[in-house]
Enzyme design. Structure first.
Site, PDB file in Angstrom:
ATOM      1  N   HIS A 244       0.748  -1.317   0.103  1.00  0.00           N
ATOM      2  CA  HIS A 244      -0.036   0.139  -0.018  1.00  0.00           C
ATOM      3  C   HIS A 244       0.821   1.317  -0.019  1.00  0.00           C
ATOM      4  O   HIS A 244       2.158   1.358   0.597  1.00  0.00           O
ATOM      5  CB  HIS A 244      -0.875   0.072   1.303  1.00  0.00           C
ATOM      6  CG  HIS A 244      -0.053   0.114   2.554  1.00  0.00           C
ATOM      7  ND1 HIS A 244       0.102   1.211   3.152  1.00  0.00           N
ATOM      8  CD2 HIS A 244       0.282  -1.041   3.398  1.00  0.00           C
ATOM      9  CE1 HIS A 244       0.985   0.932   4.114  1.00  0.00           C
ATOM     10  NE2 HIS A 244       0.867  -0.396   4.453  1.00  0.00           N
TER      11      HIS A 244
ATOM     12  N   HIS B 288      12.566  -0.320 -12.837  1.00  0.00           N
ATOM     13  CA  HIS B 288      12.379  -1.816 -12.783  1.00  0.00           C
ATOM     14  C   HIS B 288      12.415  -2.687 -11.793  1.00  0.00           C
ATOM     15  O   HIS B 288      13.540  -2.637 -11.063  1.00  0.00           O
ATOM     16  CB  HIS B 288      13.477  -2.464 -13.968  1.00  0.00           C
ATOM     17  CG  HIS B 288      13.448  -3.849 -14.389  1.00  0.00           C
ATOM     18  ND1 HIS B 288      14.051  -4.400 -15.461  1.00  0.00           N
ATOM     19  CD2 HIS B 288      12.439  -4.942 -14.081  1.00  0.00           C
ATOM     20  CE1 HIS B 288      13.643  -5.669 -15.744  1.00  0.00           C
ATOM     21  NE2 HIS B 288      12.725  -5.986 -14.838  1.00  0.00           N
TER      22      HIS B 288
END
Length: 212
Positions: free
Chosen positions: A135, A144
Site C-alpha cells: 500500500h 524496473h
C-alpha cells in the site's frame, strides 16, 4: 489491423513476456519493431517482427504501443524520443492491481505480481513476475522491479531505479533516482540517488560491477 491492437517495441526476451502478457489478456499484438536487422522478418511468439523503429510513423495511427526494453536508461531514452506515440499498459490476468492503484502510461505488470491500494507506478515502469508492491508506494518513471521484488508499505522508488531479483525493502524507505539494489538484498534504510547497494542488510558497493 485494428486500432484496438498493440505493437511491441523490442524483440528480446523481455519482449516475449510483454507479448505473452498481452495475449493472455486477449489483446491482439499486431507486430514487433526492433532495430536489429538480423531479427527482421522473423517472429516472436508468433508475432511478426515488422522492421526497425524508422517504420513507426507508418503505424502510429494503427494501434497503441508498449516498450519491451528491460534497461531503464534505454527505455527512458526511447520513450522520450517516441513521445508522440500512443502508449498502452499491460497487466497479466494472473496479476492483482487494486482499483485504487494508478498505473501510468506504458507500465507492464507481469504474472503473479501484486500492486496494493493507493500505490502509484510511473510511466514505462516494470513490475516483473511475482513482484509485490504494498500500500501507498510511490514508484517513479522508468523503474524496473525485477522478479520477486517485495516492497513493504509506503516505499518510494525514484525514477530509473533498478531493484534486482528477490530484493526486499522495509516500510517507508526511499530508494533514490537511478539507484541500484542488488539481487537478494534487504534494504533497511534510504538509498541515495545513483548509489548501488547489495547484501543483507544492503550496504553501498564501491564498484557497481554486474549491477551497473
Amino acid at each position: 489491423m485494428t486500432p484496438n491492437g498493440v505493437f511491441v517495441i523490442g524483440a528480446g526476451g523481455h519482449g516475449k513476456v510483454v507479448i505473452s502478457t498481452l495475449q493472455e489478456r486477449g489483446v491482439e499484438v499486431l507486430g514487433v519493431f526492433d532495430d536489429d536487422v538480423a531479427k527482421r522478418g522473423g517472429r516472436l511468439l508468433g508475432v511478426p517482427i515488422l522492421g526497425g523503429l524508422d517504420l513507426l510513423p507508418e503505424y502510429a495511427d494503427r494501434g497503441r504501443f508498449i516498450l519491451a526494453i528491460g534497461n531503464n536508461d534505454h527505455r527512458a531514452r526511447l520513450a522520450e524520443r517516441l513521445s508522440w506515440l500512443g502508449w498502452a499498459t499491460a497487466v497479466h490476468p494472473a496479476a492483482y492491481v487494486h482499483p485504487s492503484a494508478r498505473l501510468e502510461a506504458g507500465v507492464v505488470v507481469f504474472a503473479g505480481a501484486v500492486v496494493q491500494p493507493e500505490t502509484v507506478v510511473g510511466v514505462h515502469s516494470i513490475v516483473n513476475t511475482g513482484a509485490t508492491v504494498d500500500h501507498d508506494c510511490e514508484i517513479g518513471s522508468y523503474v524496473h522491479l525485477a522478479p520477486g521484488v517485495h516492497l513493504a508499505g509506503g516505499v518510494t522508488v525514484g525514477s530509473r531505479a533498478m531493484l534486482g531479483v528477490g530484493a526486499s525493502v522495509i516500510p517507508g524507505v526511499r530508494i533514490g533516482e537511478g539507484a541500484v539494489v542488488g539481487a537478494g538484498s534487504l534494504v533497511l534504510r534510504d538509498v541515495p540517488p545513483g548509489e548501488t547497494v547489495a547484501g543483507v542488510p544492503a550496504k553501498p558497493l564501491k564498484d557497481r560491477g554486474a549491477y551497473g
